[in-house]
Design a protein around this motif. Structure first.
Motif, short mmCIF file in Angstrom:
data_model
loop_
_atom_site.label_atom_id
_atom_site.label_comp_id
_atom_site.label_asym_id
_atom_site.label_seq_id
_atom_site.Cartn_x
_atom_site.Cartn_y
_atom_site.Cartn_z
N ALA A 1 44.90 49.10 46.12
CA ALA A 1 44.38 48.06 46.58
C ALA A 1 43.13 47.13 45.92
O ALA A 1 42.32 46.30 45.41
N LEU A 2 42.38 48.52 45.16
CA LEU A 2 40.89 48.06 44.51
C LEU A 2 41.46 46.99 43.21
O LEU A 2 41.19 46.10 42.93
N ASP A 3 42.19 46.91 43.23
CA ASP A 3 43.68 46.79 41.66
C ASP A 3 43.77 45.60 42.08
O ASP A 3 44.10 44.42 40.91
N VAL A 4 43.71 44.50 43.41
CA VAL A 4 44.22 43.56 43.57
C VAL A 4 44.20 42.80 42.68
O VAL A 4 45.13 42.04 42.00
N PRO A 5 42.58 41.95 42.30
CA PRO A 5 42.07 40.59 42.17
C PRO A 5 42.59 40.37 40.66
O PRO A 5 43.17 40.08 40.04
N ASP A 6 42.64 42.15 39.68
CA ASP A 6 42.90 42.34 38.41
C ASP A 6 44.85 41.89 37.69
O ASP A 6 44.04 41.10 36.99
N LEU A 7 45.19 42.58 39.24
CA LEU A 7 46.38 42.23 39.03
C LEU A 7 46.83 40.72 39.02
O LEU A 7 47.75 40.46 38.74
N ARG A 8 46.61 39.85 39.90
CA ARG A 8 46.17 38.22 40.64
C ARG A 8 46.03 37.91 38.55
O ARG A 8 46.68 36.88 37.87
#
Length: 858
Positions: free
Chosen positions: A259-266
């Motif tokens: 969940a912490l990586d979601v902004p970077d994934l987008r």
């Protein structure tokens, strides 16, 4: 200073401080790990639940001529290696699995059908491991033939088993494709998917099933099927004259998502799409994926969960620190006499303050380390708060011990008057407090007026308003608390009994310093009541959502008509109490192209079946209930089995279990000439597998299973469990705060009671005096905390959208359940009463002569 000796002398207080520190550090470090772990699990489950065609990264390009055709597998492999090389670092851990490649034509008409049937061609790079040939043989190399004076390719293809009867095809048949650029396909094999549930098939569903589409302006559905050819077929497949596209699928592994990586994934997906577009040499390459939307939807739900968690965990941390500070104050009070002697004998202020700080550190540091270490047994990532929380607890406890002791012992042989009335607050202080209260109320109003910030992420305004409201409630309580008590004092002064007057007078004249410990109850009760109200609101809305999704205790739905024999078997099944028949379908409204969804049902029977449920329908004997989009039409006509005229009898926003938006209507089942029942609404205790066995072609769902599905969502269960744990922890801290406040003031209270006993005060009167001194503040604080907890959900309502945890229904109407607040208030009052009786019992053992001598010395 002999630290060890002082520690042994005050071992009980040290132990209490250690236990409080251990619990606070464990909660502040363990709960964030558990919540973040559940966020990760929720993300993985959401990505797993979505079709692979939405989560995977698909690079696609169209071929418009021979110069852009890919004629062999090696050309596909070269480009796949390129896509993986340019994949951003943030996406690489999620795209390590083996992908596949494909070439497909689309909208390839069968010659002579006038667009009435389409047979497309396709090649899959991994067809050998995904299909079994159950008839004929695997396709081979293409051949050629003459057709209308031209040499055209003949592709050997395989077709899925179910398409033969649906499309009217047969093994060995040759079909001509195209209307001008012709090609032929020879069906040489029939295949079946080895694993139809494989996620990869969502990219190639057109190979496994006949797709029915309705062309614009057409009345009939057109069948589409995609066939499968061999590697050798690529040599003759060209985009010149037909719609041909190539795809490279990079599968996403949800297990590596956090969940912490979601902004970077987008951001990484957007960067990947940009870099892929730069590789264009002919037709442009595109990246097709719904991953950003899925991640955005998850972030929206996560943002709400994080907001609720920040509010309750922040309140828990503040209350925990407050209770620890109370315990440190108790320790400092017990050290007051030896530290005063040390200061009088020449001890420096740093030595005295350092001694108190060292004792506090001796109590809190090992407990904090133990709580921090035990928190690592909780599954989940270690967030910054996991490390910072225990450190903050230690710093606050040790720092408060040092500062308070330093301020108290600034001069040797310090003393204070206990009979001096509290000084009036300055005009500056009153102005500041009024400003804080005004800003809190204005912030709550603005939050309701403007809602959340549209920038995304956490809205700081949403986090500041609850804190401001809590501070405002505390200030109002501190300032207004004495006034009603003074009124009671005046009334008590007219009576002959001295105990009410003395007890209420001492309560009304309590200084702010003695009131502050009890005011820890305010945020504790406010946050716990807020958590309880929100949790109850979510639970209630979840139940409503489950009924809204199913529309009955059990629903059986089928695409085609359910045979009458099967309906009778269902009626005779043990446990079935009621069966309501219904028919659903799409109807023509009027004589034009307008259509609407419809359900024909006996509404009176359905209403009886929903008796006691949180959803309902208005009565209907004739005419129709229509959606808001169909309102205002009066009498209108529909075409279903026959033309029927219906009068509008009411407007409904939704139909439980069937329709929530769009154009729909409910009609009596009697309007049908012969109802083709395809839906059963059942009440009773019936095993769902048994119903599925009796009606094999139907889908069986129940309200209880829908409710379990909503409650089992990781984010939903995390929010509710965290609210439950925080409520219990805050209730415990509230009780501990009452006990500590009683113990802190026990010495002064015992001295006053002992003096009064020399004047003839009986033991029972002493107990009543102590209760009257303690209980008013506890009750007032409990009532203010109760009010704050009930106001917070209403104040934050527009900013906290909890629909993601309640089956997508908004959670807005919070029921006023006073059981938990009443239990907390009663528990606090009971603890105060027990403390009063215990204090009186301990004071009775004191020698009154000793008390008088101590008083004389002061």
């Amino acid at each position: 200073m002999r630290i060890r000796l002082l520690a042994r002398m005050h071992l009980g207080t040290m132990a209490v401080l250690s236990v409080l520190t251990l619990s606070a550090c464990l909660l502040v470090a363990g709960l964030p790990r558990a919540t973040q772990g559940s966020y990760d699990e929720a993300l993985r489950r959401a990505l797993n639940a979505a079709p692979a065609a939405q989560t995977d990264l698909t690079v696609t390009v169209e071929s418009h001529g021979q110069g852009e055709d890919l004629r062999e597998r090696a050309q596909f492999d070269t480009r796949e290696r390129l896509w993986r090389e340019i994949t951003p670092a943030g996406l690489r851990p999620l795209t390590t699995g083996a992908g596949h490649m494909s070439a497909k034509t689309s909208l390839t008409p069968v010659t002579g059908t006038g667009g009435g049937m389409y047979v497309n061609l396709s090649w899959l790079s991994d067809a050998d491991r995904r299909v079994d040939w159950v008839g004929g043989r695997a396709p081979g190399a293409p051949a050629t033939t003459r057709y209308e004076g031209e040499t055209i390719p003949v592709f050997e293809v395989g077709i899925v088993e179910e398409a033969l009867p649906e499309m009217g095809l047969r093994l060995g048949q040759t079909i001509m494709l195209g209307e001008n650029d012709y090609a032929a396909v020879k069906i040489v094999g029939v295949f079946r998917a080895k694993d139809p549930g494989d996620r990869a098939w969502s990219h190639d569903a057109d190979l496994l099933h006949v797709i029915q589409q309705k062309p614009p302006g057409g009345k009939d559905h057109v069948n589409h099927i995609t066939t499968l050819m061999s590697d050798a077929g690529l040599t003759a497949l060209s985009g010149e004259g037909r719609n041909l596209s190539y795809r490279w699928i990079l599968p996403l592994d949800p297990r590596a998502a956090g969940a912490l990586d979601v902004p970077d994934l987008r951001a990484a997906v957007a960067e990947f799409a940009r870099v892929v577009g730069l590789q264009t040499t002919g037709s442009p390459y595109h990246v097709e994926t719904a991953l950003p939307k899925l991640l955005g939807d998850f972030l929206a739900a996560l943002s709400t969960a994080q907001t609720v968690m920040y509010l309750v965990l922040g309140g828990l941390l503040a209350v925990g620190l407050g209770v620890i500070v109370l315990a440190v104050q108790l320790l400092a009070d017990k050290l007051d006499h030896p530290l005063t002697l040390a200061r009088a004998r020449g001890g420096s202020l740093p030595q005295v303050a350092g001694t108190a700080a060292a004792l506090a550190a001796l109590a809190v540091l090992p407990a904090a380390l133990l709580g921090y270490a035990v928190s690592f047994l909780v599954p989940g990532p270690a967030l910054p708060i996991v490390h910072a929380g225990p450190a903050l607890v230690v710093v606050v406890a040790v720092g408060f011990a040092a500062v308070r002791t330093g301020l108290a012992h600034r001069t040797p042989l310090h003393g204070s008057r206990g009979d001096v009335a509290t000084a009036r607050p300055s005009a500056r202080r009153i102005t500041l407090e009024v400003l804080v209260v005004g800003l809190a109320l204005a912030g709550a109003y603005l939050l309701r007026a403007r809602g959340l910030s549209a920038s995304g992420g956490q809205d700081p305004f949403l986090l500041v308003v609850p804190i401001a409201l809590t501070v405002a409630a505390a200030l109002i309580t501190l300032r207004c608390y004495p006034y009603p008590l003074r009124l009671l004092v005046r009334l008590a002064s007219r009576g002959r009994a001295a105990v009410p007057f003395l007890g209420l007078t001492r309560a009304a004249r309590a200084r702010s310093g003695s009131l502050l410990p009890v005011l820890i109850l305010l945020p504790a009760l406010g946050v716990s009541v807020f958590a309880a109200v929100v949790s109850d609101g979510i639970a209630t809305t979840q139940r409503t959502a489950s009924w809204q999704q199913v529309g009955a205790p059990i629903r059986v739905t089928a695409e085609s008509e359910i045979p009458a024999e099967a309906i009778e078997r269902v009626r005779r099944l043990a446990g079935v109490e009621q069966v309501v028949l219904a028919q659903t379908g799409r109807v023509q409204v009027g004589y034009g192209a307008e259509q609407a969804e419809a359900i024909a049902v006996d509404v009176a029977q359905w209403r009886r079946l929903l008796d006691g449920a949180p959803v309902a329908l208005p009565p209907l004997s004739d005419g129709a209930l229509v959606s808001p989009e169909l309102r205002g039409r009066g009498t209108f006509e529909i075409g279903w089995q026959s033309r029927v005229k219906l009068a509008t009898r009411g407007v409904v926003a939704s139909v439980p279990g069937f329709f929530t938006e769009g154009k729909f209507l409910v009609v009596p089942i009697g309007v049908q000439i012969r109802p083709a029942v395809n839906t059963l609404l059942i009440a009773g205790d019936v095993p769902l597998p048994e119903l599925a066995r009796l009606v094999p072609a139907a889908v069986v769902t129940s309200q209880e299973s829908a409710l379990r599905a909503i409650q089992d969502d990781p984010l939903t269960s995390t929010v509710r469990w965290t609210l439950l744990i925080v409520t219990a922890a805050l209730a415990a801290y509230a009780l501990i705060a009452v006990v500590l406040s009683l113990v802190i003031g026990a010495a002064e209270r015992a001295r006053a009671v002992s003096f009064l006993r020399t004047l003839g005060l009986s033991e029972r009167q002493a107990q009543r005096l102590t209760v009257l001194e303690i209980l008013p503040m506890i009750l007032v604080t409990a009532l203010v905390g109760l009010g704050l907890g009930l106001v917070l959900p209403a104040a934050l309502g527009p900013g906290v959208d909890l629909s993601s945890y309640a089956g997508d229904l908004p959670v807005g109407e919070y029921s006023l359940d006073l059981f938990l607040p009443s239990a907390l208030t009663a528990g606090l009052a009971a603890v105060a009463l027990l403390g009063a009786y215990a204090h009186t019992a301990i004071s009775r053992r004191r020698s009154l002569g000793a008390v008088l001598r101590v008083g004389d010395l002061s």
